[in-house]
Design a protein around this motif. Sequence first.
Motif, mmCIF file in Angstrom:
data_model
loop_
_atom_site.group_PDB
_atom_site.id
_atom_site.type_symbol
_atom_site.label_atom_id
_atom_site.label_comp_id
_atom_site.label_asym_id
_atom_site.label_seq_id
_atom_site.Cartn_x
_atom_site.Cartn_y
_atom_site.Cartn_z
ATOM 1 N N ALA B 308 -25.239 0.461 -63.176
ATOM 2 C CA ALA B 308 -23.840 0.729 -63.485
ATOM 3 C C ALA B 308 -23.583 2.224 -63.532
ATOM 4 O O ALA B 308 -22.533 2.701 -63.106
ATOM 5 N N LEU B 317 -15.473 -1.531 -62.278
ATOM 6 C CA LEU B 317 -16.114 -2.288 -63.335
ATOM 7 C C LEU B 317 -17.269 -1.536 -63.989
ATOM 8 O O LEU B 317 -17.861 -2.029 -64.937
ATOM 9 N N ALA B 321 -19.236 -2.748 -67.215
ATOM 10 C CA ALA B 321 -20.529 -3.360 -66.940
ATOM 11 C C ALA B 321 -21.608 -2.706 -67.787
ATOM 12 O O ALA B 321 -22.409 -3.378 -68.434
ATOM 13 N N TYR B 325 -23.336 -4.607 -70.736
ATOM 14 C CA TYR B 325 -24.753 -4.884 -70.512
ATOM 15 C C TYR B 325 -25.593 -4.382 -71.686
ATOM 16 O O TYR B 325 -26.518 -5.061 -72.141
ATOM 17 N N GLY B 384 -23.261 -9.577 -68.283
ATOM 18 C CA GLY B 384 -23.568 -8.179 -68.016
ATOM 19 C C GLY B 384 -24.080 -7.984 -66.605
ATOM 20 O O GLY B 384 -23.628 -7.092 -65.882
ATOM 21 N N LYS B 385 -25.026 -8.837 -66.215
ATOM 22 C CA LYS B 385 -25.576 -8.687 -64.875
ATOM 23 C C LYS B 385 -24.519 -8.942 -63.816
ATOM 24 O O LYS B 385 -24.461 -8.254 -62.792
ATOM 25 N N ALA B 387 -21.394 -8.390 -64.058
ATOM 26 C CA ALA B 387 -20.543 -7.206 -63.971
ATOM 27 C C ALA B 387 -21.291 -6.063 -63.285
ATOM 28 O O ALA B 387 -20.735 -5.372 -62.420
ATOM 29 N N VAL B 388 -22.574 -5.898 -63.637
ATOM 30 C CA VAL B 388 -23.338 -4.796 -63.050
ATOM 31 C C VAL B 388 -23.499 -5.007 -61.547
ATOM 32 O O VAL B 388 -23.285 -4.090 -60.735
ATOM 33 N N ALA B 391 -20.277 -4.442 -59.841
ATOM 34 C CA ALA B 391 -19.983 -3.017 -59.744
ATOM 35 C C ALA B 391 -20.837 -2.367 -58.664
ATOM 36 O O ALA B 391 -20.358 -1.552 -57.870
#
Lengths: 606, 475, 101, 169, 500
Positions: B308, B317, B321, B325, B384-385, B387-388, B391
């Motif tokens: 991120a 994001l 993220a 995360y 979290g993952k 989003a990461v 991103a």
Amino acid sequence: MLWWLVAVPLLAGALLAVAGRRADRVAPAAGVLVATGALAIAIAAAVTRPAVDAPLVAGIRAGLAVDGLSALMVVTVAGATLAVLAHAVGDPELRTARFAGFMLLFAGAMLVTVTATTLAVLLMAWEVMGAMSWALIAYRWWEPESVTAGHTAFLTTRLADVGLYVAAGAALAGGAGSLALAELPGANGPWLHVVTAGLVVAALGKSAQLPLSFWLSQAMRGPSPVSALLHSATMVAAGAYLLLRLAPLLAATGWAAPAVAWVGAATALLMGLVAVAQTDLKQLLAASTCSQIGFMVLAAGVGGVRGGAAQLVAHAATKSLLFLAAGTWLVLLGTKQLGELRGAARRHRLVGVTFTVGAAALAGLPPLSLWVTKDLVLAAALDRSTVLYAVGLAAALLSAVYSTKAVWWVWRPAQPEVIAGGPNGTRAPAGRGRPAGRLGDAALVGLAVLAALLGGLPFVTAGARPSAWWELVLSGLLAVAAVALTWRVAARMGEPRVLASWLGVERAAHAVVVRPVLAMAEALARFDDRVLDRGVTAAARATVGVARVLDRRGEGAVDGSVRGIADGARALGRLARRPQTGQVHQYYAQAAAALAVLALVVIVVR
Amino acid sequence: MNENPAALLPELLLLGAAVVGLLMGAWLPRHRQWLVRLLAAAAAGAGLVATALAAVRPDEVVFGTSYAVDTPTHATRAIVLGAVLVALALSVDATAGHRRETEFVVLLLLGGLGTILLGGANDLLLLFAAFLLASVPFYALAGWDKSALGTEAAMKYYLSGAFLGVVMLGGVTILYGVGRGVGYGALRDGLAGAPLTAAGVGLVAVVAGLLFKAGAVPGHFWVPDATAGTPPAVAAIVTTIPKIGGLVAVYRLFVVAVPPDVLDRPLLFAILAAVSMTLGNLAAFFQNTVQRLLAYSTISQAGYAMMAVAVAGRAELAQQALLFYLAAYAVTNLGAFAVLAELPRARTLNDHRGMARRHPALAVALAVCLLGLIGTPPTAVFVGKLAVFTAAVDGGYLWLAVLAIVNTVASVFYYLRWLAPVFRGTEPDPAAMTRAGTWGAVAAVFCACLTVVLGVLGGAILPSLAAVPAPPHGE
Amino acid sequence: MTLQLFLLLAAGLFAIGLYGALSQQSIVMLMMGLELMLNGVIVAAAAFWYFVSPGGVDGQVLIVVVITAMAVEMAVGFAVVTAIYRARQVDMTDDAADLKG
Amino acid sequence: MLGIVLFWVLAAAALVFGYLVFRLDSMARVTFALLASFLAVACLVLLLGLGYLGAVIALMMVIEMVIMAVFMIMYMMNPAGLMPMTMVHNEVGSAAIAIGTFVVLAAGILLVDWPAREGAPPPDPTYALGEALMGGQMLTMMTLGVGLFATIVATVVLATDRGRYGDDR
Amino acid sequence: MLSLIVFLPALVAAVLLLVPATAPRRVFTGAWLAVSAVDLALVVVVWLTPGSGFRFVERVAWMPTVGISYHVGVDGISLPLVALTAVLFGACAVFSLRETRRVKGYVALFLALQAVSLGLFVALDLILFFLFFDLSIVFMYFLIAGWGHGERARAAALKFFLYTFLGSLALLLGFILLYLAAEPHTFDIVELAAADPLAGGGAYAGLALLAIGVGLAVKTPTVPFHTWLPPAHTEAPATGSAILAGILLKMGTYGFVRIAMPILPGTWRQYAVVAVVVGVVSVLYGALVALAQTDVKRMVAYTSVNHMGYVVLGVGAAGIIAGTDDQARQLATTGAVTQMVAHGLITGALFLLTGVLYDRGRTYDMAAYSGLAARAPVFAGVFAVAAFASLGLPGFAGFIAEFQIFTGALASAPVATALAVAGILVTAALFLRALQRVFLGPERLPDAPGTPRPFADLRASEAAAIVPLLALATVIGILPRFLLDAIEPASRALVELVAR
């Protein structure tokens, strides 16, 4: 009513088959009863000519209808079924729900086949029929040979069925979206040829035409009543029926009709030769079936639909009669070898006489049924091609020869010591009494009458006239001559190996198809276990070196895979743990080096 | 000057609790030291409330330009304070009644304070000062139990920190030289026209210190040794709390202080993330002691989070993220360590065999936490993952996302290596399955529940993490 | 007296300190290496202040921070040495390498 | 001119004494070599006009080195330098990394286009420093203060074993 | 309604977890049976409720900033699979009445699996879909590792987890690509299908399809991603295998029709020929490898590869526009969906039957058995019916499916389809061989240790689990309209979406 026609035998058969041993007691009676009912409905349907349909899948309907050809067929099928079931009542081995159930399903499937108006329904019934033939041929499942015979029958016919699937797809592709049989000739473009080819292959395979005849030889492993039904009104007849039904389609393509005609003629001739060379009565009859069906196929090819249909019906009666008679002897005497059947007809007069009537009809002796029907076919062939006609005539002569050969043997004076059970005797104990019973006798007599008289059928139903009377006379005379000649030389007839082994097609099929497929399967399985399954492994291992791959190859296949990944990962893992020496100064050095590299990257890449 | 102490209420609460706690500890009898812990918990709880209240106020920069009170700071405060609370709970069994219990609590509070300052620092000098404050208490915590391994862990932790701290100071100096300033705002101007080579080297050097905090390559060497050598409660703290501050600080440094064209930051952090996650996962493969295994797993987790950072500013994001995360990671990782704190004698994977029979609830909590660390939905780390990865792909780093996916799959292997004996039907080892108390289990179950709740309801939090700190001068 | 000369001096001190930090077995000697590195940082910070931005004050604060860091790290370092010496009678990093792998 | 001479002398002294730290074989001498290096740097800082900071460095380092000497004598087997001691590992590698670092840094120092001087030193740098410490950098100083507090707690925790409750474990 | 169907099993599982494990096992199995019955009844209600398009839609914002919502609904494609899930889990519940090993965990895991399976088929949000997709892997892992056949089961379970998890993450990557392509960003399947965000095609769209395709292909599984399947099946308990083959494999193929085709229509059309080729290779390869197996469960596992190959062929053919009409493509699509249902029922039954075989003889090796028909005629009969159903005999559901696929696919991919049709021949051969080896011929039983008791015929509870599956397959085979009436409108809609 039409639904009832197919539903009655199918449902009753399914019920009996599912009920299993519990229904054994009532099964024979139920079987005969249902068959009688089916025959009654069939006759009614033949008169009223109903048609029904229902939606099946998108745009394709499941249709049944009875028209001229199928009217003839439904009655034939129902009648043959009744006769065979009635005769089978006498055999204690066959007084099971399984037998009666499968026979009814078999017949029911055939009824659907002959009434189907769309390819989809036809295909369904067609395949069910094949499966039932497997179940019936492998009726004695504890004998590996019977089971293998069933496999051969099912797989061979299913191989041909692939043609039907392709045809169905091609019909859709060609614009005949409803898959109605009547619309098939309208398929456009190249698809028309695909449709035709698929159907022809399927029909020829089902009808045991060359080169797929061999399964019929193996199918003799099944009980004789099964053979009687399978050879007369169902299964092999289905192929012929389909070709007759689709004669317009064959004609539409241009190439299909002659091809079919030639295949039929060739089969008639070659299988006639094969039949002549047999020493086993049932094998002889089986080969003769191929040969006779060949005439029907020929008829379809040359457009002689009426003759073909008549031939089909007459042959159905004749052949079921002959098989039932042969089966009776097999049960009574424990053998089907011609040499050991000497005097069989003398000891069992009724069977002998009816058998002789059937054989005479098969031989084409005037004025019996097949003489007439065969010549209708030959006349149609003559319109197309003289050569075809000549081949057909030769085949007809051969039928006279092998029929006579069979009759000659069974009427020979008995040799008691052989009858007691020769080296070739089957396991059935000799002298189990009279299995056929009154019902069975009635069936034999009735079939004999039909075999004798059905020749008039085409004249009665359609008012047909023999197109070339001289042809009728010629073939009749030839048949008589052949019979006479054979009667004299029957004992000295040879059995060339090629012919006795049904032209060796089966061995060829094994060599060309079965074994390569099995070998390929084995090879692919090994490939799957060794290569594909370990592809992941190899990818992991490649990172640590190819040498390890060779090193670990010996390990078990299932374990090896996970362990293989593990090995690769373990090596990488060990590598990843190596920096963690526990020595601070080495941490420092590594961190310094890593930072230097990072700084370099940052400076260089921008 | 904007020296409004109220803006630093959560930080001041921690500091006050630390000072008062130390004084209280001097007067309290040995078995009353739990009062200090209570005070600390109260301070952390009050800090959380204060954070929540501060979060609704507009962003501001206080104490000159040195400290930013904005979304990343709020998030850091919330995560760190929450982690401190959980750490206080899971350490009860190991430290209650110990003669240095007060010091344990005080050091935890000071370390948490330093970590928060790290996340909010908007000035290189404050950043380094916070680095010191966030490091020293944790060195002491590592050697807190005075065991042979514990002191060795403290030594390695300290030596790593000292070395990389020196490097970081060197970097600060270089940046000061080329950027004519240490405040992030001044730096952004100064670096714009600075010699790029020197600026790059300086930044890498500063990042080195922060990577030490984050436990990411190449500052990761202390992580396995310090984690394996310390009691689970301490290991939980040192692998969780500093990471939060370190990663937020890196993020802030590059978003606020460094103009985008000074160096190829996305590539730099993509490389760091890739190496961290890969190295952590590979090295964790065949570990047999669970703490060491978790230690390496935290290295790889730092790698995921750094993805991120790599795409910060390029993917909308990225900040959400990163922060989410970190929160998810903190909860889940603490949960896994809480299980260890509850069963301190089960040091190896095999010691955990049959755990599901003996302690089913604990086993389920462990399973949830480990599956959570894998990133199985519906746990927090999954969100979290998600989003990461999103991103990263959005930021044009598809290859990094693919590598992260491969790494995630690889990580499944060692987590399952642990879980398999836990759920095996074999007879457990009674000695290893001795529970230390109840607080570890409470913390473990709480974290397991929280990770699922965060996973399911995480969506409600994400929008509140979106506000990116504005670069100075309204750029 | 130019910036470059000062920086070269700083780099030299930094490098010598680095050498010591990397090569010394004794923890205390290792810390001396770190101190020397910081010594170099001080030189650089002072030089940057004087030659780049004497108008600002950040360089001076930076030196203060460095000095504090030196003190803090020394203190913690001695404490760690004491602790590890008490626990296992060693003062060498090489002897304290049970944690690895 | 004097400045230049002083610079060269002090620079050489800082480097030489720094080098000697890792070459001498007595703890006492090592400590004093380090102190000498620090003092040289302190003088250089003085030379640059930062009197206050130079003095602070000198004072701090004297105290620190004394403490260090005590530690050396407490924990090392060769307090008086009676026996030669080599307690090094990976000498070649360390030297390589150190020299490499120096070369790279030096190259960077010489090649980089450093920013030009802007502004002039304030009349009283020490005053400015104090102002900054109480102003813009106040939080930094507070943090450093808390850091020192933490250091005290930490060193006490690490260095003492008995704690305030006596010997009972 | 749908939420109730999905979460009822999960809820009961959670409640059961609170019941002490020492409680009589009837409590657990009975609860499972009851839940399955209730679920099935609810599904029947849903089925009988008229409507078109997506029905019983529920949508709640979940993570609005990232475009994730709790969005469920059924249409004609998912409803049959939901029903299949309810039926198959019910059958497994009945079959498990005799289970004695750690029943609490066993039932809880199955209930959880039931919940996620139902959830997956009703999910209309990519992340929701992924959530259930992933959880199915987790629960199935524990099931195989915990209740499989010993040490090797753990290795197989691990392989299963790693392999399918890799697939699921590839899928996730694809979802992320879809999400980023849509404007506004969303994970909602319906919105994405309506928006057709990657209509322009290009490398990005290809990449998205590749990621999704690989993810689904691993789960389906198609050659060459199938190697996790045989060990997982071989080592799993019978009910686990039945669910794995009957339900979990469908998640892959369902993903094709629910996600890949409607959301990436243009790209799907572009690369449909790849699906066709993969499908045909899977058909032939799966059949041939199955033919060579000596382990009956492995053999059935490979036939799954074969049968799933037909599905892939069907969906691939539905993407080839040239030279076909709507009817053909609709037939192919409907056939593919029908095949999922048919395979679920038939293979589920087959795996339960192999479980019976293992229960009696403690081995899957075909060579260890012979002539079982004499000892266990009912078992032999049921197995034969299942085998014929599986080889595509008309009168059973498999035929209806395969016929539609072949008929619909031939126009667009004549050669491939013709080759695939040959697959039915190999399938027939392999099932006949298996029947012959195990059930026919002279009688012989394995004399492995632990099998002293006589080979018992099918017990009532086993029959009660297996026979309904086959009965249903037969009903679909003879009277398919009730099923096709549900599927056809949806597949028509899908064909239109693909063709846009």
